[in-house]
Motif scaffolding. Structure first.
Motif, PDB file in Angstrom:
ATOM      1  N   ALA A  24       0.834  -1.203   0.000  1.00 22.93           N
ATOM      2  CA  ALA A  24       0.000   0.000   0.000  1.00 22.93           C
ATOM      3  C   ALA A  24       0.869   1.254   0.000  1.00 22.93           C
ATOM      4  O   ALA A  24       0.554   2.252  -0.658  1.00 22.93           O
ATOM      5  CB  ALA A  24      -0.927  -0.019   1.207  1.00 22.93           C
ATOM      6  N   MET A  25       1.978   1.203   0.747  1.00 24.00           N
ATOM      7  CA  MET A  25       2.912   2.330   0.767  1.00 24.00           C
ATOM      8  C   MET A  25       3.493   2.582  -0.616  1.00 24.00           C
ATOM      9  O   MET A  25       3.622   3.729  -1.063  1.00 24.00           O
ATOM     10  CB  MET A  25       4.033   2.056   1.770  1.00 24.00           C
ATOM     11  N   ALA A  26       3.832   1.488  -1.301  1.00 24.23           N
ATOM     12  CA  ALA A  26       4.385   1.634  -2.655  1.00 24.23           C
ATOM     13  C   ALA A  26       3.354   2.240  -3.596  1.00 24.23           C
ATOM     14  O   ALA A  26       3.677   3.107  -4.432  1.00 24.23           O
ATOM     15  CB  ALA A  26       4.839   0.271  -3.165  1.00 24.23           C
ATOM     16  N   GLU A  27       2.090   1.822  -3.461  1.00 28.66           N
ATOM     17  CA  GLU A  27       1.025   2.369  -4.300  1.00 28.66           C
ATOM     18  C   GLU A  27       0.824   3.857  -4.007  1.00 28.66           C
ATOM     19  O   GLU A  27       0.642   4.665  -4.921  1.00 28.66           O
ATOM     20  CB  GLU A  27      -0.271   1.589  -4.035  1.00 28.66           C
ATOM     21  N   LEU A  28       0.876   4.198  -2.719  1.00 28.62           N
ATOM     22  CA  LEU A  28       0.718   5.601  -2.339  1.00 28.62           C
ATOM     23  C   LEU A  28       1.868   6.443  -2.873  1.00 28.62           C
ATOM     24  O   LEU A  28       1.665   7.543  -3.412  1.00 28.62           O
ATOM     25  CB  LEU A  28       0.662   5.705  -0.810  1.00 28.62           C
ATOM     26  N   THR A  29       3.086   5.928  -2.750  1.00 29.16           N
ATOM     27  CA  THR A  29       4.265   6.660  -3.218  1.00 29.16           C
ATOM     28  C   THR A  29       4.198   6.903  -4.721  1.00 29.16           C
ATOM     29  O   THR A  29       4.504   8.000  -5.212  1.00 29.16           O
ATOM     30  CB  THR A  29       5.546   5.886  -2.865  1.00 29.16           C
ATOM     31  N   ALA A  30       3.788   5.876  -5.454  1.00 26.60           N
ATOM     32  CA  ALA A  30       3.720   6.005  -6.910  1.00 26.60           C
ATOM     33  C   ALA A  30       2.692   7.047  -7.341  1.00 26.60           C
ATOM     34  O   ALA A  30       2.853   7.700  -8.381  1.00 26.60           O
ATOM     35  CB  ALA A  30       3.374   4.648  -7.524  1.00 26.60           C
ATOM     36  N   ALA A  31       1.625   7.207  -6.539  1.00 30.23           N
ATOM     37  CA  ALA A  31       0.572   8.155  -6.898  1.00 30.23           C
ATOM     38  C   ALA A  31       0.847   9.571  -6.394  1.00 30.23           C
ATOM     39  O   ALA A  31       0.101  10.496  -6.707  1.00 30.23           O
ATOM     40  CB  ALA A  31      -0.763   7.669  -6.337  1.00 30.23           C
ATOM     41  N   THR A  32       1.929   9.731  -5.622  1.00 25.11           N
ATOM     42  CA  THR A  32       2.241  11.023  -5.016  1.00 25.11           C
ATOM     43  C   THR A  32       3.314  11.752  -5.819  1.00 25.11           C
ATOM     44  O   THR A  32       4.302  11.139  -6.237  1.00 25.11           O
ATOM     45  CB  THR A  32       2.757  10.812  -3.573  1.00 25.11           C
ATOM     46  N   PRO A  33       3.145  13.040  -6.072  1.00 22.42           N
ATOM     47  CA  PRO A  33       4.193  13.803  -6.763  1.00 22.42           C
ATOM     48  C   PRO A  33       5.532  13.663  -6.022  1.00 22.42           C
ATOM     49  O   PRO A  33       5.571  13.602  -4.791  1.00 22.42           O
ATOM     50  CB  PRO A  33       3.674  15.242  -6.705  1.00 22.42           C
ATOM     51  N   ARG A  34       6.614  13.613  -6.763  1.00 23.49           N
ATOM     52  CA  ARG A  34       7.923  13.310  -6.198  1.00 23.49           C
ATOM     53  C   ARG A  34       8.298  14.220  -5.019  1.00 23.49           C
ATOM     54  O   ARG A  34       8.823  13.754  -4.007  1.00 23.49           O
ATOM     55  CB  ARG A  34       8.985  13.422  -7.304  1.00 23.49           C
ATOM     56  N   LEU A  35       8.027  15.509  -5.134  1.00 25.69           N
ATOM     57  CA  LEU A  35       8.415  16.431  -4.076  1.00 25.69           C
ATOM     58  C   LEU A  35       7.599  16.243  -2.794  1.00 25.69           C
ATOM     59  O   LEU A  35       7.977  16.740  -1.734  1.00 25.69           O
ATOM     60  CB  LEU A  35       8.289  17.879  -4.571  1.00 25.69           C
ATOM     61  N   ARG A  36       6.473  15.529  -2.883  1.00 28.35           N
ATOM     62  CA  ARG A  36       5.620  15.320  -1.717  1.00 28.35           C
ATOM     63  C   ARG A  36       5.850  13.969  -1.060  1.00 28.35           C
ATOM     64  O   ARG A  36       5.270  13.673  -0.015  1.00 28.35           O
ATOM     65  CB  ARG A  36       4.147  15.421  -2.137  1.00 28.35           C
ATOM     66  N   ARG A  37       6.700  13.123  -1.652  1.00 27.57           N
ATOM     67  CA  ARG A  37       6.800  11.739  -1.183  1.00 27.57           C
ATOM     68  C   ARG A  37       7.392  11.630   0.220  1.00 27.57           C
ATOM     69  O   ARG A  37       6.944  10.807   1.017  1.00 27.57           O
ATOM     70  CB  ARG A  37       7.625  10.917  -2.175  1.00 27.57           C
ATOM     71  N   SER A  38       8.383  12.429   0.526  1.00 30.54           N
ATOM     72  CA  SER A  38       9.023  12.325   1.835  1.00 30.54           C
ATOM     73  C   SER A  38       8.057  12.650   2.974  1.00 30.54           C
ATOM     74  O   SER A  38       7.922  11.862   3.921  1.00 30.54           O
ATOM     75  CB  SER A  38      10.244  13.238   1.898  1.00 30.54           C
ATOM     76  N   PRO A  39       7.330  13.785   2.942  1.00 31.65           N
ATOM     77  CA  PRO A  39       6.378  14.055   4.023  1.00 31.65           C
ATOM     78  C   PRO A  39       5.232  13.054   4.078  1.00 31.65           C
ATOM     79  O   PRO A  39       4.728  12.736   5.162  1.00 31.65           O
ATOM     80  CB  PRO A  39       5.874  15.471   3.730  1.00 31.65           C
ATOM     81  N   VAL A  40       4.835  12.523   2.914  1.00 33.05           N
ATOM     82  CA  VAL A  40       3.761  11.530   2.891  1.00 33.05           C
ATOM     83  C   VAL A  40       4.210  10.241   3.580  1.00 33.05           C
ATOM     84  O   VAL A  40       3.475   9.643   4.377  1.00 33.05           O
ATOM     85  CB  VAL A  40       3.322  11.246   1.439  1.00 33.05           C
ATOM     86  N   THR A  41       5.443   9.817   3.304  1.00 31.68           N
ATOM     87  CA  THR A  41       5.983   8.619   3.967  1.00 31.68           C
ATOM     88  C   THR A  41       6.096   8.824   5.464  1.00 31.68           C
ATOM     89  O   THR A  41       5.760   7.935   6.262  1.00 31.68           O
ATOM     90  CB  THR A  41       7.365   8.285   3.377  1.00 31.68           C
ATOM     91  N   MET A  42       6.543   9.999   5.862  1.00 28.57           N
ATOM     92  CA  MET A  42       6.661  10.299   7.295  1.00 28.57           C
ATOM     93  C   MET A  42       5.304  10.249   7.973  1.00 28.57           C
ATOM     94  O   MET A  42       5.151   9.670   9.064  1.00 28.57           O
ATOM     95  CB  MET A  42       7.297  11.676   7.487  1.00 28.57           C
TER      96      MET A  42
END
Length: 538
Positions: A305-323
């Motif tokens: 699910a994390m991988a799916e979320l990361t793929a759908a998130t713009p690159r610059l937003r991925r770090s805060p989304v993962t956190m």
């Protein structure tokens, strides 16, 4: 007599503001069932002060707010017909001055639903104080929470080993100590509940914005919890890898009606555990249903699910989304740890109460040691003098009568109390029962409507249908194919454990356990939040 004192005496709220709204939602999960006089006296004051201390540490309240209010309207919770109910309007007031949340979010996350009339009215007046105080309280909390939980485990075993030696004064000291520890762990637990609700709200909003339905539940699975260890140790006990004394030393504070001081723990009566062992013996170590393999699978589900979320998130937003996602998982696991923490204090307190009951029986004050639970907390601490058997008999009769009563999930003013079995106004559309989509997946199976987990047998794949669950129900989750509950939201106990076990769950159906016939064939859709009766009971 003040209003608060009347509730302590009556175990009921005789009157309150007709405009005030109450719910049995989340609080009924923590303290399900009917309170005894001693149980409520032990619990109410520490809980009320814990709420206020928690909000003061976060900067929401000033120091002057840490007191016991005498008006029912000013309390965070009270009793109606012996059952716990939370003051929704009080929590709405808190949400309206707290950054990162709202009245709507609090209702949805804590209670599983939002009223149609709910309007957010956020204010920024406390923001500077909150932003100054809350970070320090929150950042250090996970470490302090872990340390307090470990200390409570050690303390429980030490105190239980000495219970039989206690005289009356020793019982009083242990009871007062358990109550103080209950309040301290509840302060941390309530901060965890409040913060995790805010994190889950932000996670849900993020998933909705990306249009990824069902992803929220998968992101909140595989987080690890105390129930994972209970499930594994039940399996280990069944397979001879763990002895019963070791199991009860670790998990014996769980048990029937464990959220009430008068409940009976597995430490006192392991029969409900032993009755399930045959079910677990049929689960081999390499079976996908084995607790350790389930935990691994759900952790993999979360990573996917994390991988799916990361793929759908713009690159610059991925770090805060993962956190954000990792923080939500960590704090969700702390929620379950906190519940286990206050149950540790309950187990010591109930042991001290029953030992005190034995002393009072020997003095001819009461007839049975269980009668001690119908005495007031202050009376027990100060010393019971004279024959109180008539008082106990009256309170016991009221308690037993209230076991057949139930409250609505929410109401304004005074509740309409109904008899057990009388249907209420749950949401049904075209024969489909609606609830909260709490754990992903679809399953069909036989509905088993459970009132008492200690006396119910589930066959493999049966769907557990109940009002609510607590940690003592984990033994049923191991064999259940799915879960349906009347109360709760995404962060309630049943959904959390269902996600850890990898089985579909629909919660917050309001009265699904009364509308679904025991033995009916049902279809549970944990993604859509629906339950459909597709076949009559055999």
């Amino acid at each position: 007599m003040t209003a608060r004192r009347r509730v302590l005496e009556l175990l009921d709220t005789p009157s309150c503001d007709t405009e005030l709204t109450w719910t049995t939602g989340n609080v009924a999960e923590a303290f399900p069932g009917v309170f005894t006089t001693l149980g409520f006296g032990f619990t109410h004051e520490p809980m009320e002060l814990a709420f206020r201390t928690m909000f003061a540490r976060l900067g929401v309240f000033g120091p002057g707010e840490i007191h016991l209010p005498e008006r029912i309207e000013d309390t965070f919770w009270t009793l109606f017909a012996g059952r716990a109910a939370a003051n929704i309007d009080k929590f709405r007031q808190i949400a309206n001055v707290t950054p990162g949340t709202s009245a709507t979010a609090v209702e949805q996350q804590l209670f599983g639903y939002v009223r149609p009339t709910t309007v957010d009215d956020n204010s920024y007046r406390r923001y500077p104080i909150i932003l100054a105080k809350a970070p320090a309280a929150v950042i250090s909390l996970p470490r302090r929470h872990d340390a307090m939980f470990a200390e409570l485990r050690t303390w429980r075993l030490d105190r239980l080993s000495r219970i039989e030696e206690l005289d009356e004064q020793g019982c009083r000291r242990v009871l007062a100590d358990a109550r103080a520890r209950f309040q301290r762990i509840m302060v941390l637990h309530l901060i965890v509940a409040f913060v995790s609700s805010g994190l889950a709200e932000r996670l849900a909003a993020m998933v909705a914005k990306l249009d990824l339905p069902g992803l929220e539940a998968r992101l909140l699975s595989g987080v690890g919890s105390d129930e994972n260890e209970v499930a594994h140790d039940l399996w280990a006990l069944a397979h001879g890898e763990l002895r019963l004394p070791d199991f009860t030393a670790r998990h014996g504070y769980h048990g029937t009606n464990e959220g009430q001081l008068s409940g009976v723990s597995w430490r006192e009566d392991p029969a409900p555990v032993l009755a399930r062992l045959d079910d677990y013996r049929s689960i081999s170590a390499d079976s996908p249903r084995a607790p350790r393999r389930r935990a691994v699978h759900q952790a993999e589900t979360r990573r996917a699910a994390m991988a799916e979320l990361t793929a759908a998130t713009p690159r610059l937003r991925r770090s805060p989304v993962t956190m954000l996602t990792n923080l939500a998982a960590r704090w969700l696991a702390l929620r379950e740890q906190g519940k286990a923490g206050y149950l540790l204090t309950f187990d010591v307190a109930r042991a001290a109460c029953r030992r005190m009951g034995e002393h009072l029986v020997a003095q001819g004050v009461i007839d049975d040691r269980e009668d001690v639970f119908h005495l007031g907390y202050d009376a027990v601490l100060e010393g019971v003098h004279g024959d109180v058997r008539d008082l106990v008999a009256r309170r016991r009769t009221e308690y037993e009568e209230r076991l057949d009563l139930r409250l609505p999930q929410s109401w304004t003013g005074m509740p309409e109390v109904t008899k057990v079995g009388e249907p209420t106004s749950g949401s049904t559309v075209d024969g489909v029962i609606k609830g909260v989509a709490a754990s992903s997946g679809q399953v069909e199976g036989r509905a088993r409507v459970v009132r008492d987990p200690a006396t119910t047998e589930l066959d493999d794949g049966d769907i557990l249908v109940c009002e609510t669950t607590d940690p003592s129900w984990v033994s049923l989750f191991l064999v259940a194919g799915g879960v349906v509950t009347d109360f709760g939201g995404m962060l309630s106990h049943g959904p959390i454990v269902a996600r850890e076990m990898g089985i579909p769950c629909v919660c917050g159906t309001e009265d699904g356990s009364w509308r679904i016939p025991d033995g009916a064939w049902i279809r549970v859709d944990g993604d859509a939040g629906t339950v459909e009766i597709v076949g009559a009971p055999a």
